[in-house]
Design a protein around this motif. Sequence first.
Motif, PDB file in Angstrom:
ATOM      1  N   ALA A 170      -5.524 -22.313 -26.679  1.00  0.00           N
ATOM      2  CA  ALA A 170      -4.007 -22.592 -26.778  1.00  0.00           C
ATOM      3  C   ALA A 170      -3.308 -23.786 -25.876  1.00  0.00           C
ATOM      4  N   LEU A 171      -3.941 -24.168 -24.938  1.00  0.00           N
ATOM      5  CA  LEU A 171      -3.598 -25.068 -23.609  1.00  0.00           C
ATOM      6  C   LEU A 171      -3.842 -26.370 -24.465  1.00  0.00           C
ATOM      7  N   SER A 172      -2.974 -27.410 -23.748  1.00  0.00           N
ATOM      8  CA  SER A 172      -3.354 -28.805 -23.727  1.00  0.00           C
ATOM      9  C   SER A 172      -2.916 -29.088 -22.307  1.00  0.00           C
ATOM     10  N   CYS A 173      -4.037 -29.744 -21.627  1.00  0.00           N
ATOM     11  CA  CYS A 173      -3.612 -29.984 -20.036  1.00  0.00           C
ATOM     12  C   CYS A 173      -4.001 -31.581 -19.713  1.00  0.00           C
ATOM     13  N   ALA A 174      -3.348 -32.115 -18.627  1.00  0.00           N
ATOM     14  CA  ALA A 174      -3.585 -33.385 -18.219  1.00  0.00           C
ATOM     15  C   ALA A 174      -3.457 -33.230 -16.525  1.00  0.00           C
ATOM     16  N   ALA A 175      -4.495 -33.795 -16.020  1.00  0.00           N
ATOM     17  CA  ALA A 175      -4.561 -33.620 -14.494  1.00  0.00           C
ATOM     18  C   ALA A 175      -4.991 -34.753 -13.781  1.00  0.00           C
ATOM     19  N   SER A 176      -4.852 -35.060 -12.575  1.00  0.00           N
ATOM     20  CA  SER A 176      -5.326 -36.350 -11.714  1.00  0.00           C
ATOM     21  C   SER A 176      -5.723 -35.811 -10.497  1.00  0.00           C
ATOM     22  N   PRO A 177      -6.877 -36.033  -9.861  1.00  0.00           N
ATOM     23  CA  PRO A 177      -7.082 -35.901  -8.500  1.00  0.00           C
ATOM     24  C   PRO A 177      -6.129 -36.397  -7.658  1.00  0.00           C
ATOM     25  N   LEU A 178      -5.897 -35.996  -6.437  1.00  0.00           N
ATOM     26  CA  LEU A 178      -5.118 -36.596  -5.624  1.00  0.00           C
ATOM     27  C   LEU A 178      -5.838 -37.065  -4.494  1.00  0.00           C
ATOM     28  N   LEU A 179      -5.894 -38.257  -3.816  1.00  0.00           N
ATOM     29  CA  LEU A 179      -6.692 -38.775  -2.695  1.00  0.00           C
ATOM     30  C   LEU A 179      -5.853 -39.098  -1.522  1.00  0.00           C
ATOM     31  N   GLY A 180      -6.412 -38.701  -0.398  1.00  0.00           N
ATOM     32  CA  GLY A 180      -5.746 -39.011   0.767  1.00  0.00           C
ATOM     33  C   GLY A 180      -5.854 -40.323   1.223  1.00  0.00           C
ATOM     34  N   PRO A 181      -5.380 -40.635   2.591  1.00  0.00           N
ATOM     35  CA  PRO A 181      -5.385 -42.052   2.785  1.00  0.00           C
ATOM     36  C   PRO A 181      -6.903 -42.702   3.270  1.00  0.00           C
ATOM     37  N   GLN A 182      -7.933 -41.731   3.509  1.00  0.00           N
ATOM     38  CA  GLN A 182      -9.216 -42.201   3.605  1.00  0.00           C
ATOM     39  C   GLN A 182      -9.950 -41.814   2.477  1.00  0.00           C
ATOM     40  N   GLY A 183      -9.528 -41.720   1.399  1.00  0.00           N
ATOM     41  CA  GLY A 183     -10.150 -41.331   0.167  1.00  0.00           C
ATOM     42  C   GLY A 183     -10.610 -40.027   0.103  1.00  0.00           C
ATOM     43  N   GLN A 184     -10.039 -39.144   0.865  1.00  0.00           N
ATOM     44  CA  GLN A 184     -10.573 -37.521   0.737  1.00  0.00           C
ATOM     45  C   GLN A 184      -9.859 -37.170  -0.310  1.00  0.00           C
ATOM     46  N   LEU A 185     -10.657 -36.175  -1.083  1.00  0.00           N
ATOM     47  CA  LEU A 185     -10.009 -35.420  -2.170  1.00  0.00           C
ATOM     48  C   LEU A 185      -9.160 -34.292  -1.765  1.00  0.00           C
ATOM     49  N   LEU A 186      -7.883 -34.268  -1.948  1.00  0.00           N
ATOM     50  CA  LEU A 186      -7.097 -33.601  -1.452  1.00  0.00           C
ATOM     51  C   LEU A 186      -6.582 -32.074  -2.426  1.00  0.00           C
ATOM     52  N   GLY A 187      -6.720 -32.446  -3.802  1.00  0.00           N
ATOM     53  CA  GLY A 187      -6.337 -31.588  -4.852  1.00  0.00           C
ATOM     54  C   GLY A 187      -6.040 -32.245  -6.152  1.00  0.00           C
ATOM     55  N   ALA A 188      -5.140 -31.466  -6.814  1.00  0.00           N
ATOM     56  CA  ALA A 188      -5.067 -32.001  -8.054  1.00  0.00           C
ATOM     57  C   ALA A 188      -3.718 -31.735  -8.507  1.00  0.00           C
TER      58      ALA A 188
END
Length: 619
Positions: free
Chosen positions: A157-175
């Motif tokens: 029933a869902l439609s979703c759109a997401a993007s990863p969030l990167l820190g200033p040293q390319g580290q994966l912070l979240g979404a």
Amino acid sequence: MSPTISLPLNELRRRFFAGQPLPGQALPPSILHSWQRCRSLGLPVGGLGGERLTDRELRERREANADWLEAARPALAGLFEQVSASGLVLVVADRRGWILDECGDIPSLDKAERLALAPGMDWSETSRGTNAIGTALAAADCARVRGAEHYLERNRALSCAASPLLGPQGQLLGALDISGPGRKLGDAQWLALLAARGQIETRLLEEAACRGWRFDLHDDPRLLDSPAACRLAFDDDGRLLAANRAGLALCGLEPDGWQARRFAALFGQSLEHWLRRHGQSVGLMEIGARRLSARLRPPPGRPAAAAPAGRPMPEPRPPMPEPRPPMPDGLPGSLFPTALKLLEADIPVLLLGETGTGKDRLARALHAASSRRTAPFVAVNCAAIPEGLIEAELFGYQAGAYTGASRQGSKGRLREADGGVLFLDEIGDMPLGLQARLLRVIQEREVTPLGGGAAKGLDIRLVCATHRELRGLVAAGSFRADLYYRLCHYPLVLPPLRERGDVAAIAQTMLDGMGAARRGIALSPELARAFRGYRWPGNLRELSNLLSTLLALSDDGALLDIGHLPAALREDMAAQGRAVGDQAVAELLRRCGGNASAAARALGISRSTLYRRLGKTAK
């Protein structure tokens, strides 16, 4: 390439879970790869359930992510305003896929809660299968998952759109994620999410790089301050401190793949060497096959000419005189004086013509010849600034006027031009909603910054240019008729290069202006004839770029011929042909005002040959 076979998504799901092959390109690759990952994990279509974090565990996860959550708060508030009215839910997750927070209207939140899309729930791929949050984090890339593309049946029933969030040293912070009914999630919400992500990452980068040397690179020097530029920060020893997404790609770094690179290793020269050669001016940097414009800026509070701390100051270079803009060559004799009279009489100057005909050069030459030559000349390319930023760029803004705005605010390009000349290039590409504000500024001679504040008086002379057919845009409703008539007092058309007479003579004049005469470099008769016969689709810009390149590659005393041209241009000239028919001869004679001698010189033939082609008897 095999044609794409279209099958209902339910049929694709049946075949996939039955272990049957799927037609090529039947599913987006990101969805298919995610389904394959989930199946390899043995994840059942019904899901594995999953417990919710306790209040204490959730609080601990929020505290562990507090640094970037705090920086994200303004952008998230702006994004929430855009999506909540559409009945969608905004979700923030950590790098493991645990939901830290969500917001939306009450009915939307109730629906999300029933699907376990709530704070404290795990939405990683390993737990929830293919979904925008988990898939974006697993692939370290943006993800859009609609309806039955979800791996779990319960999430259809869902439609979703997401993007990863990167820190200033390319580290994966979240979404960051937007979820809701499929019909309500469109491109507008997707673009808003990407804009919010950019604002958050920019703020994090600025905080991490506040004591470093900022190095910006872009193909177009006008976009060095734009979000599209590669942005890097280095410490005094030339060690890389931080980078945005474009900067990471330039350095060959993947998300979560940070390495302590150095300026010298990346660019083949030390930070001090770049500073000694260019200071804070824009220079050129060659990286592989790319040739980028680049600019280095010192840390805030550091003197502009200061070397990195503890290092000797570079030898100052004598300032180079600012070159006066060259006049576009081969223009009708009355065009420049007419334009200058309009400018001095405070009548908007509207320049029309094909791309590359020298409208920007003419605008700069008008400023240099006007009574305002010592006042500012401010050029704004309306087609080069993202639509979401052009209003703030032109009109300025108060501190805190919008999410991501500078704390100091901005006076805007209009006020920067106060007392001088404002050049609005590609005015035909200005967003329709912004045209009304510009018209009001022209009429009332004052500007009000975004975010309120007192209106500021404005004293500018206006030059506008476009390659678009404005009357057609007015008829189509994409350009305001009232603005058109306010600008179109006396439009001036710059003819294309092919209609400016002897192109070879124009080329030699331009060469001499570039220093060819001092170096003894000239066009050969063969190349002059080729220039006269070519149509020059890129106009003056194409010719200027070609000549400057030929000069750079030629030795002193060279006679430039066909062999010096790039192969692609030689092929274009050969395909077009250099023979001029009788009709073209007659047209050239008309453009030369009936002057047979001038037309014959332009064609490289004698007057008698010209008359013979026209079927006349020489007198």
